[in-house]
Scaffold this motif. Structure first.
Motif, PDB file in Angstrom:
ATOM      1  N   THR A 203       0.812  -1.212   0.000  1.00  0.00           N
ATOM      2  CA  THR A 203       0.000   0.000   0.000  1.00  0.00           C
ATOM      3  C   THR A 203       0.849   1.267   0.000  1.00  0.00           C
ATOM      4  N   PHE A 204       1.831   1.330   0.887  1.00  0.00           N
ATOM      5  CA  PHE A 204       2.581   2.570   1.079  1.00  0.00           C
ATOM      6  C   PHE A 204       3.983   2.560   0.456  1.00  0.00           C
ATOM      7  N   GLY A 205       4.444   1.395   0.021  1.00  0.00           N
ATOM      8  CA  GLY A 205       5.777   1.297  -0.555  1.00  0.00           C
ATOM      9  C   GLY A 205       6.032   2.231  -1.715  1.00  0.00           C
ATOM     10  N   PRO A 206       5.108   2.371  -2.670  1.00  0.00           N
ATOM     11  CA  PRO A 206       5.360   3.258  -3.802  1.00  0.00           C
ATOM     12  C   PRO A 206       5.550   4.724  -3.412  1.00  0.00           C
TER      13      PRO A 206
ATOM     14  N   VAL B   4      10.748  -1.272  -1.058  1.00  0.00           N
ATOM     15  CA  VAL B   4      10.331  -1.535  -2.432  1.00  0.00           C
ATOM     16  C   VAL B   4      10.661  -0.312  -3.279  1.00  0.00           C
ATOM     17  N   GLU B   5      10.621  -0.457  -4.576  1.00  0.00           N
ATOM     18  CA  GLU B   5      11.012   0.623  -5.475  1.00  0.00           C
ATOM     19  C   GLU B   5      10.088   1.825  -5.318  1.00  0.00           C
TER      20      GLU B   5
ATOM     21  N   ALA C 256      13.028  -6.722  -5.616  1.00  0.00           N
ATOM     22  CA  ALA C 256      12.235  -5.913  -4.692  1.00  0.00           C
ATOM     23  C   ALA C 256      10.750  -6.233  -4.771  1.00  0.00           C
ATOM     24  N   ALA C 257      10.296  -6.755  -5.896  1.00  0.00           N
ATOM     25  CA  ALA C 257       8.867  -7.067  -6.054  1.00  0.00           C
ATOM     26  C   ALA C 257       8.392  -8.123  -5.066  1.00  0.00           C
TER      27      ALA C 257
ATOM     28  N   PHE D  46      17.798  -5.854   2.311  1.00  0.00           N
ATOM     29  CA  PHE D  46      18.801  -5.301   1.398  1.00  0.00           C
ATOM     30  C   PHE D  46      19.313  -6.342   0.417  1.00  0.00           C
ATOM     31  N   ALA D  47      19.348  -7.605   0.809  1.00  0.00           N
ATOM     32  CA  ALA D  47      19.757  -8.651  -0.131  1.00  0.00           C
ATOM     33  C   ALA D  47      18.738  -8.794  -1.250  1.00  0.00           C
ATOM     34  N   ILE D  48      17.448  -8.726  -0.899  1.00  0.00           N
ATOM     35  CA  ILE D  48      16.397  -8.816  -1.906  1.00  0.00           C
ATOM     36  C   ILE D  48      16.502  -7.661  -2.895  1.00  0.00           C
ATOM     37  N   VAL D  49      16.659  -6.453  -2.370  1.00  0.00           N
ATOM     38  CA  VAL D  49      16.719  -5.277  -3.235  1.00  0.00           C
ATOM     39  C   VAL D  49      17.988  -5.289  -4.076  1.00  0.00           C
TER      40      VAL D  49
END
Length: 244
Positions: A60-63, A236-237, A156-157, A148-151
Motif C-alpha cells: 500500500t505505502f511502498g510506492p 520496495v522501489e 524488490a517485487a 537489502f539482499a532482496i533489493v
C-alpha cells in the motif's frame, strides 16, 4: 517517476507504522479474547495477522515512501546510501524516525480504542533479560539482511511477501518474539495487552536493535559491497528524489 514530496513520504511512514502497530496490538487483543487459555494459539494468531498485515501495508505505502516503517531500516538505508548519493538524506532520516515513532504510538492508541480500552494503558509486561536482547539482535540483523539482499539482487517485487514471512516466522524462532523495530517497541509500551512491553523494558530492546543494526550493516557490506547502489529501492522501489 516524478519526485515525491517529503510530506507525502512522511505521511505514508506515519500511516503505515500506525496501521502495523494497530495490527500487532489489535490481533493480540483478539487472540486473547478468542483463545484465553492457550498462549501458543494466541501467538500463532498474532503472528499470522501481523505477517499478512505487514505485507499488505508494504504494498500500500511502498510506492510513496519505500515502506520502511522502522527506524533501523531507515538508518541502514541512509548509511549504506551515503557513498553513492542514494537512499535517505540525513534530514529525511530524522523525519522518517519521528513519523514512524509517532505512528507507532498512534497505532497502539487506535487498537486500544477499537477494543473499548482506555486510549493509553501503559504495559506492565516485563521483557528485560539478556536472552531477549540477544533475540532482538538476531531478529533485527536478519531483517536488514533480508531486505537489502532482496533489493540488491533486483527482486524488490517479492519484498512484501518475504518481509511479512520473515517477521511471522521470527515471532517463533526468536526469544523476544521479534520486535526488531525501535518505533514499534515504543508504541507497544502504550498498551497493557498481549503485545505490550513495559516502558522500563523499552531501552534495553532499543539498544539491542541498534546492535542488530550494526551487525546487519556490517554483514551487508561484507556480503554485498555494492549494496548502497540499491538504497533508493528499499523496501520496495519508489522515487525518493528530495523535493518539498
Amino acid at each position: 517517476m516524478h519526485p515525491i514530496a517529503v510530506w507525502r513520504r512522511l505521511l505514508a511512514e506515519f500511516l503505515g507504522t500506525a496501521l502495523l502497530v494497530t495490527a500487532v496490538v489489535g490481533s493480540g487483543i483478539m487472540a486473547t479474547t478468542l483463545s484465553p487459555d492457550d498462549v501458543g494459539l494466541q501467538l500463532l494468531q498474532n503472528s499470522i495477522a501481523t505477517a499478512f498485515a505487514l505485507g499488505a501495508l508494504i504494498l500500500t505505502f511502498g510506492p510513496v515512501s519505500g515502506a520502511h516503517f522502522n527506524p533501523v531500516v531507515s538508518a541502514a538505508d541512509w548509511f549504506l546510501g551515503r557513498r553513492t548519493g542514494t537512499g535517505l538524506s540525513g534530514t529525511d532520516l530524522g523525519g522518517y524516525i519521528v513519523a514512524q515513532t509517532a505512528g507507532a504510538i498512534a497505532g497502539s492508541v487506535l487498537a486500544n480504542l477499537m477494543f473499548d480500552l482506555a486510549p493509553v494503558t501503559f504495559s506492565a509486561k516485563e521483557r528485560s533479560a539478556g536472552h531477549l536482547w540477544l533475540g532482538e539482535v538476531v531478529a533485527t540483523a536478519g531483517l536488514l539482511l533480508l531486505i537489502f539482499a532482496i533489493v540488491r539482487s533486483g527482486r524488490a517485487a517479492v519484498a512484501p511477501a518475504a518481509v511479512g514471512a520473515y517477521i511471522g516466522a521470527a515471532y517463533w524462532f526468536t526469544s523476544s518474539t521479534s520486535f526488531a523495530n525501535p518505533a514499534v517497541t515504543v508504541g507497544r509500551a502504550f498498551t497493557d495487552t498481549f503485545a505490550g512491553i513495559e516502558p522500563a523494558s523499552v531501552p534495553g530492546f532499543i539498544v539491542a536493535q541498534i546492535i542488530g543494526l550494526a551487525v546487519g550493516v556490517g554483514l551487508l557490506l561484507v556480503l554485498y559491497p555494492g549494496v548502497g547502489n540499491a538504497a533508493d529501492d528499499v523496501v520496495v522501489e519508489h522515487d525518493s528524489t528530495r523535493t518539498t
